[in-house]
Design a protein around this motif. Structure first.
Motif, PDB file in Angstrom:
ATOM      1  N   LYS A 467     106.274  75.121  15.570  1.00 25.76           N
ATOM      2  CA  LYS A 467     105.808  74.710  16.892  1.00 25.76           C
ATOM      3  C   LYS A 467     106.970  74.210  17.752  1.00 25.76           C
ATOM      4  N   VAL A 468     107.977  75.055  17.838  1.00 22.32           N
ATOM      5  CA  VAL A 468     109.145  74.755  18.670  1.00 22.32           C
ATOM      6  C   VAL A 468     109.535  76.012  19.441  1.00 22.32           C
ATOM      7  N   ILE A 469     110.140  75.807  20.603  1.00 19.91           N
ATOM      8  CA  ILE A 469     110.727  76.897  21.380  1.00 19.91           C
ATOM      9  C   ILE A 469     112.144  77.109  20.869  1.00 19.91           C
ATOM     10  N   THR A 470     112.469  78.316  20.504  1.00 19.57           N
ATOM     11  CA  THR A 470     113.723  78.572  19.796  1.00 19.57           C
ATOM     12  C   THR A 470     114.859  79.083  20.679  1.00 19.57           C
ATOM     13  N   ASN A 471     114.553  79.496  21.908  1.00 22.12           N
ATOM     14  CA  ASN A 471     115.608  80.114  22.724  1.00 22.12           C
ATOM     15  C   ASN A 471     115.976  79.305  23.956  1.00 22.12           C
ATOM     16  N   ASN A 472     115.407  78.099  24.104  1.00 24.54           N
ATOM     17  CA  ASN A 472     115.675  77.327  25.312  1.00 24.54           C
ATOM     18  C   ASN A 472     115.516  75.849  24.990  1.00 24.54           C
ATOM     19  N   LYS A 473     116.633  75.144  24.884  1.00 27.99           N
ATOM     20  CA  LYS A 473     116.615  73.741  24.474  1.00 27.99           C
ATOM     21  C   LYS A 473     115.850  72.867  25.456  1.00 27.99           C
ATOM     22  N   VAL A 474     116.050  73.081  26.748  1.00 27.53           N
ATOM     23  CA  VAL A 474     115.367  72.271  27.755  1.00 27.53           C
ATOM     24  C   VAL A 474     113.867  72.489  27.690  1.00 27.53           C
ATOM     25  N   ALA A 475     113.453  73.750  27.577  1.00 28.45           N
ATOM     26  CA  ALA A 475     112.029  74.050  27.484  1.00 28.45           C
ATOM     27  C   ALA A 475     111.428  73.413  26.241  1.00 28.45           C
ATOM     28  N   ASN A 476     112.174  73.438  25.144  1.00 26.30           N
ATOM     29  CA  ASN A 476     111.674  72.828  23.909  1.00 26.30           C
ATOM     30  C   ASN A 476     111.448  71.334  24.091  1.00 26.30           C
ATOM     31  N   GLU A 477     112.368  70.662  24.800  1.00 29.44           N
ATOM     32  CA  GLU A 477     112.190  69.238  25.073  1.00 29.44           C
ATOM     33  C   GLU A 477     110.985  68.994  25.965  1.00 29.44           C
ATOM     34  N   LEU A 478     110.699  69.934  26.858  1.00 24.10           N
ATOM     35  CA  LEU A 478     109.575  69.777  27.774  1.00 24.10           C
ATOM     36  C   LEU A 478     108.223  70.026  27.106  1.00 24.10           C
ATOM     37  N   LEU A 479     108.214  70.470  25.850  1.00 21.64           N
ATOM     38  CA  LEU A 479     106.938  70.523  25.129  1.00 21.64           C
ATOM     39  C   LEU A 479     106.301  69.132  25.091  1.00 21.64           C
ATOM     40  N   ASN A 480     107.142  68.105  25.104  1.00 23.58           N
ATOM     41  CA  ASN A 480     106.656  66.720  25.114  1.00 23.58           C
ATOM     42  C   ASN A 480     106.395  66.204  26.514  1.00 23.58           C
ATOM     43  N   GLY A 481     106.803  66.942  27.539  1.00 26.00           N
ATOM     44  CA  GLY A 481     106.667  66.445  28.892  1.00 26.00           C
ATOM     45  C   GLY A 481     107.670  65.339  29.167  1.00 26.00           C
ATOM     46  N   THR A 482     107.597  64.737  30.363  1.00 26.84           N
ATOM     47  CA  THR A 482     108.462  63.617  30.691  1.00 26.84           C
ATOM     48  C   THR A 482     107.935  62.359  30.014  1.00 26.84           C
ATOM     49  N   PRO A 483     108.802  61.409  29.686  1.00 24.01           N
ATOM     50  CA  PRO A 483     108.337  60.184  29.026  1.00 24.01           C
ATOM     51  C   PRO A 483     107.307  59.452  29.877  1.00 24.01           C
ATOM     52  N   PRO A 484     106.309  58.832  29.255  1.00 23.13           N
ATOM     53  CA  PRO A 484     105.300  58.103  30.025  1.00 23.13           C
ATOM     54  C   PRO A 484     105.890  56.861  30.686  1.00 23.13           C
ATOM     55  N   ARG A 485     105.248  56.413  31.745  1.00 26.25           N
ATOM     56  CA  ARG A 485     105.676  55.184  32.410  1.00 26.25           C
ATOM     57  C   ARG A 485     105.571  53.993  31.469  1.00 26.25           C
ATOM     58  N   LYS A 486     106.351  52.971  31.776  1.00 30.91           N
ATOM     59  CA  LYS A 486     106.325  51.750  30.988  1.00 30.91           C
ATOM     60  C   LYS A 486     104.909  51.175  30.976  1.00 30.91           C
ATOM     61  N   GLY A 487     104.458  50.813  29.797  1.00 33.67           N
ATOM     62  CA  GLY A 487     103.112  50.274  29.648  1.00 33.67           C
ATOM     63  C   GLY A 487     102.107  51.286  29.147  1.00 33.67           C
ATOM     64  N   TRP A 488     102.495  52.568  29.135  1.00 39.03           N
ATOM     65  CA  TRP A 488     101.577  53.631  28.701  1.00 39.03           C
ATOM     66  C   TRP A 488     102.047  54.308  27.419  1.00 39.03           C
ATOM     67  N   GLU A 489     103.079  53.791  26.797  1.00 38.71           N
ATOM     68  CA  GLU A 489     103.653  54.444  25.623  1.00 38.71           C
ATOM     69  C   GLU A 489     102.698  54.455  24.422  1.00 38.71           C
ATOM     70  N   GLU A 490     101.837  53.457  24.308  1.00 36.82           N
ATOM     71  CA  GLU A 490     100.980  53.336  23.117  1.00 36.82           C
ATOM     72  C   GLU A 490     100.023  54.506  22.958  1.00 36.82           C
ATOM     73  N   TYR A 491      99.715  55.182  24.076  1.00 36.30           N
ATOM     74  CA  TYR A 491      98.785  56.306  23.980  1.00 36.30           C
ATOM     75  C   TYR A 491      99.385  57.489  23.237  1.00 36.30           C
ATOM     76  N   TYR A 492     100.682  57.483  23.063  1.00 29.87           N
ATOM     77  CA  TYR A 492     101.356  58.588  22.380  1.00 29.87           C
ATOM     78  C   TYR A 492     101.629  58.270  20.915  1.00 29.87           C
ATOM     79  N   LYS A 493     100.991  57.225  20.406  1.00 30.88           N
ATOM     80  CA  LYS A 493     101.144  56.838  19.019  1.00 30.88           C
ATOM     81  C   LYS A 493      99.785  56.863  18.326  1.00 30.88           C
ATOM     82  N   LEU A 494      99.710  57.550  17.191  1.00 25.67           N
ATOM     83  CA  LEU A 494      98.473  57.556  16.427  1.00 25.67           C
ATOM     84  C   LEU A 494      98.441  56.376  15.462  1.00 25.67           C
TER      85      LEU A 494
END
Length: 494
Positions: A467-494
Motif C-alpha cells: 500500500k505504497v506509491i513506488t514511483n513518486n516519493k511526494v505522492a507517496n507522502e500525500l497518501l497520508n495527506g497534510t498533517p492535522p491541525r494542532k489539537g486534532w492529532e488524536e483522531y489519527y491514533k487507534l
C-alpha cells in the motif's frame, strides 16, 4: 438560534484527550458493553464465539434514535430519507452553521431534537441518548467525526466518499473492525436493483471475463469555468454570524473564510473535497468494484487533465485505473471520464442513455439531462453491458445480443430494504449493512489514488500489498495527506 444562545445550551471547549481515549477503550473492552436501547427487543447478544455477553431489556419503541451531524443541503435530504423509513427518530441535530438558511428547515421539522454546534459536545454529553450517528458533512471532515463515533461505540452512517485521504480510509476500516460497530457508507444504489442484478449475473456466468470498463459523469461541476491560472486561495470575507468557521475546518489547516469554501463549494478544492470522482464514483463503480473483487489498482494514469490546477479540480479528466488479474478473472482497466464534452467512445448499438430516477436533487437543482448521462459501459470477452448510476440496472447491448440472452438470464432477488432502512435494521440486529467500511473503504481508496493523480498531474504506480506509491516519493507522502491541525492529532491514533 443565535450563537450565544446555542453556546449557553452547550458548554464545550477543547476535546478532552483523556475522555476521548477512554471512550475508545470502553468501546473496545474485553467484551463489548452494548446499551440495551441499541439492542431493542432482542433477548440477548452474543459474541463471535456464540457466548452471551449481555442480556437486553426491551424498550417501548422499536425506532432507532439518530444524532444527525451536518444537517443542511445533502444532510437535510438524508435526514428526510431516514424519516421516510418509519424506523427512526431524530433526537439530536448538530451543525457548525446551526440556524443558517440551509439548516433552518430541518431544525423546524425536528424542533424537539437537542441542538449542538460541536460534534464533540454531542458525543461527550449524557443528556440525550442516541443509538447511531448520521454524518453528512463535507468530505474532508468525515474522518474525525466518524472516528469519534466509532471510538464512542456508536453505529455510524456516513455519506460517500468515506474519507478524503488514503490513510484516513485505512484508519476508519481498522477502527470499524476494532470497535465492532455497525457501519454504512451512503452509496444508496448499493441497496437497489443494480447491486443485486450484478451479483446474480456474475454468479450465473453472464458477467465474466471483464477486461475494461468506461465510467462517465459529464454534467457541469461547480468549478467549471474557473480561471485555471489561479495560484492562491480566495481572499477573506466576513464570517457569517451563525457559522463557527474554526470548527468547520476541523483537521484542515487554517484558511480564511470565503463563500467559495462553504455550502457545496468545498467540493471544488483538493484540500476539502474529492471532485467529480469522489462525488459520483461510488454511485457508478460500487457494484463492479465489489463483485469483480477489484480491490486496489496497481497503476493510475492521468490520460487527460484539461485545465489542471494544483488547488482545484480539472475542467475535464480522464483517468485509467489498472487492476491486475484476480484468481481466474483477467486484468481490468477502468477508465473514468468527467468534463462536459469528455465522452467515452460508445459501442455500436449503445442506444439511449437513461437518467437514473434514484439521483437526488443537487444543491443547484436536479442533475441535468445530457447526451450521455452518468453511468458505465462494461466490456467482457463475449458481451457488452451498459448501465447508469445509483440503482440503475444493466442492459446487454446491442439489442440483438440482449434478445439472444433472455432465456438464460437468472432471476434477480429483490432488495429487502432501501439503503437507509438497511442501516437502521442492521443497528437493530435484523440485517447486515450492504456497504460496511470493509467494502467501501477500498473503493474510497481508489478515489483517493485517482485524486492524487489529478492533483499532481502524473501517473502513479502502486504496490497493492505494501500500500505504497513506488514511483513518486511526494505522492507517496500525500497518501497520508497534510498533517492535522494542532489539537486534532488524536483522531489519527487507534
Amino acid at each position: 438560534m443565535k450563537n450565544e444562545e446555542l453556546n449557553k445550551e452547550q458548554s464545550f471547549q477543547e476535546p478532552s484527550r483523556r475522555g476521548f481515549l477512554k471512550k475508545g477503550a470502553l468501546a473496545l473492552g474485553a467484551i463489548h458493553i452494548i446499551p440495551s436501547h441499541v439492542l431493542f427487543s432482542k433477548p440477548e447478544i452474543r459474541n463471535k464465539a456464540g457466548e452471551i455477553v449481555q442480556m437486553a431489556s426491551k424498550v417501548p419503541s422499536d425506532r432507532v434514535n439518530l444524532a444527525c451531524i451536518g444537517i443542511g443541503n445533502r444532510g437535510e435530504q438524508v435526514i428526510n430519507d431516514f424519516d421516510k423509513t418509519g424506523l427512526s427518530n431524530v433526537v439530536a441535530l448538530c451543525d457548525v452553521d446551526m440556524g443558517a438558511p440551509h439548516t433552518t428547515r430541518i431544525m423546524e421539522k425536528h424542533a424537539n431534537a437537542k441542538r449542538f454546534k460541536d460534534f464533540r459536545a454531542l458525543f461527550d454529553q449524557n443528556e440525550v441518548q442516541f443509538d447511531a450517528a448520521v454524518i453528512c458533512t463535507p468530505d474532508f471532515s468525515h474522518f474525525p467525526i466518524t472516528m469519534h463515533a466509532l471510538k464512542s461505540g456508536k453505529p455510524v452512517y456516513v455519506e460517500k466518499p468515506l474519507a478524503r485521504t488514503f490513510q484516513e480510509n485505512e484508519l476508519l476500516m481498522q477502527a470499524a473492525q476494532k470497535y465492532g460497530v455497525v457501519t454504512q457508507m451512503g452509496n444508496q444504489g448499493h441497496s437497489e436493483a443494480n447491486s443485486f442484478q450484478f451479483k446474480a449475473w456474475k454468479d450465473a456466468g453472464i458477467i465474466k471475463d471483464v477486461t475494461s470498463i468506461a465510467c462517465h459523469m459529464n454534467s457541469r461541476r461547480r468549478w467549471h469555468g474557473w480561471d485555471t491560472s489561479m495560484s492562491t486561495y480566495p481572499q477573506a470575507e466576513p464570517i457569517p454570524e451563525t457559522l463557527d468557521w474554526d470548527l468547520w475546518l476541523t483537521t484542515a489547516e487554517h484558511h480564511d473564510f470565503n463563500k467559495d469554501f462553504a455550502n457545496g463549494q468545498w467540493r471544488c478544492w483538493y484540500e476539502f473535497g474529492m471532485g467529480a470522482l469522489g462525488d459520483w464514483g461510488a454511485h457508478i463503480m460500487d457494484s463492479f468494484h465489489r463483485y469483480l473483487d477489484l480491490g486496489l489498482p496497481e497503476e493510475i494514469n492521468a490520460v487527460k487533465l484539461d485545465g489542471h490546477n494544483p488547488l482545484f479540480f480539472p475542467q475535464a479528466t480522464t483517468l485509467d485505473f489498472k487492476f491486475p488479474k484476480r484468481n481466474e478473472m483477467p486484468a481490468v482497466t477502468v477508465t473514468w471520464y468527467d468534463g462536459l464534452e469528455n465522452l467515452p467512445t460508445l459501442p455500436e448499438g449503445y442506444g439511449v442513455s437513461e437518467l437514473s430516477a434514484d439521483i437526488p436533487a443537487a444543491g443547484t437543482g436536479q442533475i441535468e439531462q445530457r447526451t450521455l448521462n452518468p453511468g458505465k459501459i462494461i466490456y467482457s470477452k463475449e458481451l457488452t453491458f451498459k448501465g447508469g448510476s445509483h440503482g440503475s440496472t444493466l442492459s446487454i447491448i446491442p439489442e440483438e445480443a440482449a434478445n439472444d440472452m433472455k432465456s438464460s438470464l437468472p432471476e434477480v432477488p429483490k432488495s429487502s430494504s432501501n439503503h437507509f432502512a438497511n442501516f437502521l435494521l442492521a443497528v437493530k440486529g435484523e440485517e447486515e449493512t450492504r456497504s460496511p467500511f470493509e467494502v467501501t473503504g477500498p473503493l474510497s481508496q481508489v478515489f483517493s489514488l485517482g485524486v492524487l493523480a489529478q492533483q499532481m498531474n502524473t501517473n502513479l504506480k502502486f504496490d497493492r500489498k505494501k500500500k505504497v506509491i513506488t514511483n513518486n516519493k511526494v505522492a507517496n507522502e500525500l497518501l497520508n495527506g497534510t498533517p492535522p491541525r494542532k489539537g486534532w492529532e488524536e483522531y489519527y491514533k487507534l
